[in-house]
Design a protein around this motif. Structure first.
Motif, mmCIF file in Angstrom:
data_model
loop_
_atom_site.group_PDB
_atom_site.id
_atom_site.type_symbol
_atom_site.label_atom_id
_atom_site.label_comp_id
_atom_site.label_asym_id
_atom_site.label_seq_id
_atom_site.Cartn_x
_atom_site.Cartn_y
_atom_site.Cartn_z
ATOM 1 N N PRO A 1 11.753 10.672 -24.579
ATOM 2 C CA PRO A 1 11.572 12.055 -24.120
ATOM 3 C C PRO A 1 10.186 12.356 -23.569
ATOM 4 C CG PRO A 1 11.283 11.950 -26.479
ATOM 5 C CD PRO A 1 11.625 10.554 -26.052
ATOM 6 N N ASN A 2 9.311 11.363 -23.483
ATOM 7 C CA ASN A 2 7.995 11.599 -22.897
ATOM 8 C C ASN A 2 8.132 11.857 -21.402
ATOM 9 O OD1 ASN A 2 6.869 10.967 -25.448
ATOM 10 N ND2 ASN A 2 6.986 8.783 -24.948
ATOM 11 N N LEU A 3 7.172 12.585 -20.844
ATOM 12 C CA LEU A 3 7.246 12.943 -19.432
ATOM 13 C C LEU A 3 5.902 12.712 -18.759
ATOM 14 C CD1 LEU A 3 9.204 16.335 -19.694
ATOM 15 C CD2 LEU A 3 10.113 14.137 -18.945
ATOM 16 N N MET A 4 5.944 12.130 -17.552
ATOM 17 C CA MET A 4 4.753 11.958 -16.747
ATOM 18 C C MET A 4 4.944 12.656 -15.410
ATOM 19 S SD MET A 4 3.574 7.998 -17.398
ATOM 20 C CE MET A 4 1.922 8.366 -16.793
ATOM 21 N N ALA A 5 3.840 13.090 -14.806
ATOM 22 C CA ALA A 5 3.897 13.735 -13.499
ATOM 23 C C ALA A 5 2.619 13.446 -12.750
ATOM 24 C CB ALA A 5 4.090 15.242 -13.656
ATOM 25 N N GLY A 6 2.747 13.357 -11.415
ATOM 26 C CA GLY A 6 1.582 13.136 -10.582
ATOM 27 C C GLY A 6 1.742 11.938 -9.673
ATOM 28 N N PRO A 7 0.809 11.799 -8.715
ATOM 29 C CA PRO A 7 0.874 10.677 -7.773
ATOM 30 C C PRO A 7 0.210 9.427 -8.339
ATOM 31 C CG PRO A 7 -0.927 12.114 -7.179
ATOM 32 C CD PRO A 7 -0.276 12.750 -8.374
ATOM 33 N N ALA A 8 0.693 8.279 -7.895
ATOM 34 C CA ALA A 8 0.075 6.993 -8.228
ATOM 35 C C ALA A 8 -0.145 6.239 -6.920
ATOM 36 C CB ALA A 8 0.964 6.191 -9.157
ATOM 37 N N ASN A 9 -1.402 6.016 -6.590
ATOM 38 C CA ASN A 9 -1.747 5.324 -5.352
ATOM 39 C C ASN A 9 -1.985 3.850 -5.644
ATOM 40 O OD1 ASN A 9 -1.886 7.787 -3.725
ATOM 41 N ND2 ASN A 9 -3.718 8.247 -4.925
ATOM 42 N N PHE A 10 -1.564 2.990 -4.739
ATOM 43 C CA PHE A 10 -1.764 1.561 -4.943
ATOM 44 C C PHE A 10 -2.162 0.896 -3.633
ATOM 45 C CE2 PHE A 10 2.658 2.263 -3.954
ATOM 46 C CZ PHE A 10 2.982 1.268 -3.050
ATOM 47 N N LYS B 1 0.844 -1.195 0.000
ATOM 48 C CA LYS B 1 0.000 0.000 0.000
ATOM 49 C C LYS B 1 0.875 1.239 0.000
ATOM 50 C CE LYS B 1 -3.606 -2.246 2.779
ATOM 51 N NZ LYS B 1 -4.458 -2.148 4.006
ATOM 52 N N GLY B 2 0.385 2.309 -0.662
ATOM 53 C CA GLY B 2 1.115 3.553 -0.592
ATOM 54 C C GLY B 2 0.953 4.425 -1.808
ATOM 55 N N THR B 3 1.877 5.367 -1.919
ATOM 56 C CA THR B 3 1.870 6.342 -3.006
ATOM 57 C C THR B 3 3.261 6.444 -3.605
ATOM 58 O OG1 THR B 3 0.131 7.643 -1.935
ATOM 59 C CG2 THR B 3 1.432 8.743 -3.628
ATOM 60 N N LEU B 4 3.327 6.363 -4.920
ATOM 61 C CA LEU B 4 4.563 6.590 -5.655
ATOM 62 C C LEU B 4 4.367 7.780 -6.580
ATOM 63 C CD1 LEU B 4 5.500 2.903 -6.570
ATOM 64 C CD2 LEU B 4 6.368 4.286 -4.670
ATOM 65 N N ARG B 5 5.420 8.230 -7.225
ATOM 66 C CA ARG B 5 5.353 9.353 -8.155
ATOM 67 C C ARG B 5 5.606 8.856 -9.566
ATOM 68 N NH1 ARG B 5 2.908 13.846 -6.533
ATOM 69 N NH2 ARG B 5 3.908 14.785 -8.376
ATOM 70 N N LEU B 6 4.751 9.300 -10.503
ATOM 71 C CA LEU B 6 4.905 8.907 -11.903
ATOM 72 C C LEU B 6 6.196 9.452 -12.504
ATOM 73 C CD1 LEU B 6 1.230 9.409 -13.134
ATOM 74 C CD2 LEU B 6 2.373 7.268 -12.550
ATOM 75 N N GLU B 7 6.752 10.503 -11.901
ATOM 76 C CA GLU B 7 8.010 11.054 -12.416
ATOM 77 C C GLU B 7 9.130 10.006 -12.400
ATOM 78 O OE1 GLU B 7 5.836 14.649 -10.652
ATOM 79 O OE2 GLU B 7 5.983 12.481 -10.305
ATOM 80 N N GLY B 8 9.005 9.012 -11.547
ATOM 81 C CA GLY B 8 10.019 7.961 -11.492
ATOM 82 C C GLY B 8 10.114 7.154 -12.774
#
Length: 371
Positions: free
Chosen positions: A312-321, A298-305
């Motif tokens: 060169p594509n970029l993602m941003a924001g939280p990902a909860n699982f 359980k938790g939250t990771l960051r899509l920036e990882g």
């Protein structure tokens, strides 16, 4: 009964033995051996000389190291006084090795050296020579040894230890890789590691530390019991400058946890925390006998990882699982959800940027539903 021999061999083409070996062989070998062997006592003496030319075994790295002329000389004996190596010398275009010394039931000393002239054949990132120097000694019931490695760019490793006939053992090690950037370009600097291991009454205790660029630090401790396999591990690791690996996530990423084994069942409990709200916990158990798990994550990771892998594509924001694995290690045992909220995705090749992405994936019964 004593068996004596005096043989000469001339194998002009090893390719004829390829079918027997089950792989393509090549090269030529000339050898002479003279010696004797006493089966009842195990005593022997041997005088061997060999010369090989352009050996190959269908393994690219090995073939590269064995090309050219390779010579081997060995003069050794074993009798009631122990083992004596008067001469061991291996010489080739890429590899050199030597050994000499004596060991018996009470005392002795053995020196072993080796040098690989072209380490880049095995590790392209580290061109240069790798050298090994080892000393083994015996004093009564105690065997001691020191092994030192010296590699390219002043990298090194050293193992020092002792073992008694009763089974007690003590080891220390230290290693340094002075140019970590050759393996991880974003991490310029020196990586070091050191630790200890000890055995008493069938139980091992280990401890180790590592430190490196980007404020990398790690500690590990452990215990292992031989008779029942019970194990306890603890780790605590961090990278203080995560931005060196993921520029969009400046700050410290840390993880710590424990693992234990009792009666064939492993239990784990670990947590991680980091910048921009990264927070997770993995806990549960795994049965070796049944091959089943009872683990939650359980938790939250960051899509920036993900950005270093989708550039060169970029993602941003939280990902909860919120996931659970209950049963055998199969998709049918996995359940839970993955969700993103207010995320974004930039695709430069299409000149597109997607904002306010909200999505949830629900897992269960070997299916995934996207909402």
């Amino acid at each position: 009964l004593k068996v004596s021999t005096d043989l000469t061999a001339d194998l002009a083409d090893l390719a004829r033995f390829s079918d027997l070996a089950g792989r393509p062989l090549g090269g030529a070998v000339q050898a002479k051996v003279k010696g004797s062997f006493t089966p009842l006592s195990g005593a022997f003496d041997t005088d061997l000389s060999m010369q090989a030319q352009d050996l190959s075994a269908g393994i690219a790295q090995a073939d590269e190291l064995l090309k050219g002329t390779t010579t081997l000389a060995l003069k050794a004996a074993r009798d009631e006084n122990g083992i004596a190596i008067d001469r061991f010398e291996l010489a080739g275009s890429a590899l050199l090795a030597s050994a000499a010394g004596t060991l018996n039931s009470d005392a002795g000393r053995m020196e072993i050296t080796a040098k690989l002239n072209r380490l880049e054949v095995l590790l392209p990132q580290t061109p240069g020579a790798l050298e090994l120097a080892t000393t083994l000694t015996r004093n009564g019931d105690t065997l001691k040894g020191v092994a030192e490695l010296k590699g390219p760019h002043t990298s090194s490793a050293k193992l020092d230890g002792s073992v008694t006939l009763e089974g007690d053992a003590d080891f220390t090690f230290a290693a340094a890789l002075n140019e970590l950037a050759r393996f991880v370009p974003q991490l310029a600097g020196k990586l070091t590691a050191q630790g200890t291991a000890a055995r008493r009454n069938g139980e091992w205790q280990i401890a180790g530390k590592a430190a490196g660029p980007a404020a990398i630090a790690a500690d590990i401790e452990g215990r292992f019991t031989e008779n029942n396999g019970s194990t306890d591990l603890r780790f605590d690791a961090a990278i203080g400058q995560l931005q060196r690996l993921v520029p969009d996530l400046p700050g410290r990423l840390a993880a710590k946890g424990t693992a234990a084994r009792r009666d064939g069942t492993w239990t784990i409990d670990s947590t991680a925390s980091g910048p921009a709200g990264i927070d997770s916990r993995v806990a549960g158990s795994w049965s070796e006998a049944k091959g089943t798990a009872d683990v939650t994550a359980k938790g939250t990771l960051r899509l920036e990882g993900l950005n270093p892998f989708i550039s060169p594509n970029l993602m941003a924001g939280p990902a909860n699982f919120d996931l659970a694995l209950k049963g055998p290690a199969a998709l049918s045992s996995l359940s839970g959800s993955l969700s993103v909220q207010d995320a974004s995705l930039a695709i430069p090749a299409a000149a597109q940027r997607l904002e306010d992405i909200d999505a949830t994936v629900r897992l269960g019964n070997s299916t995934a539903q996207v909402q």
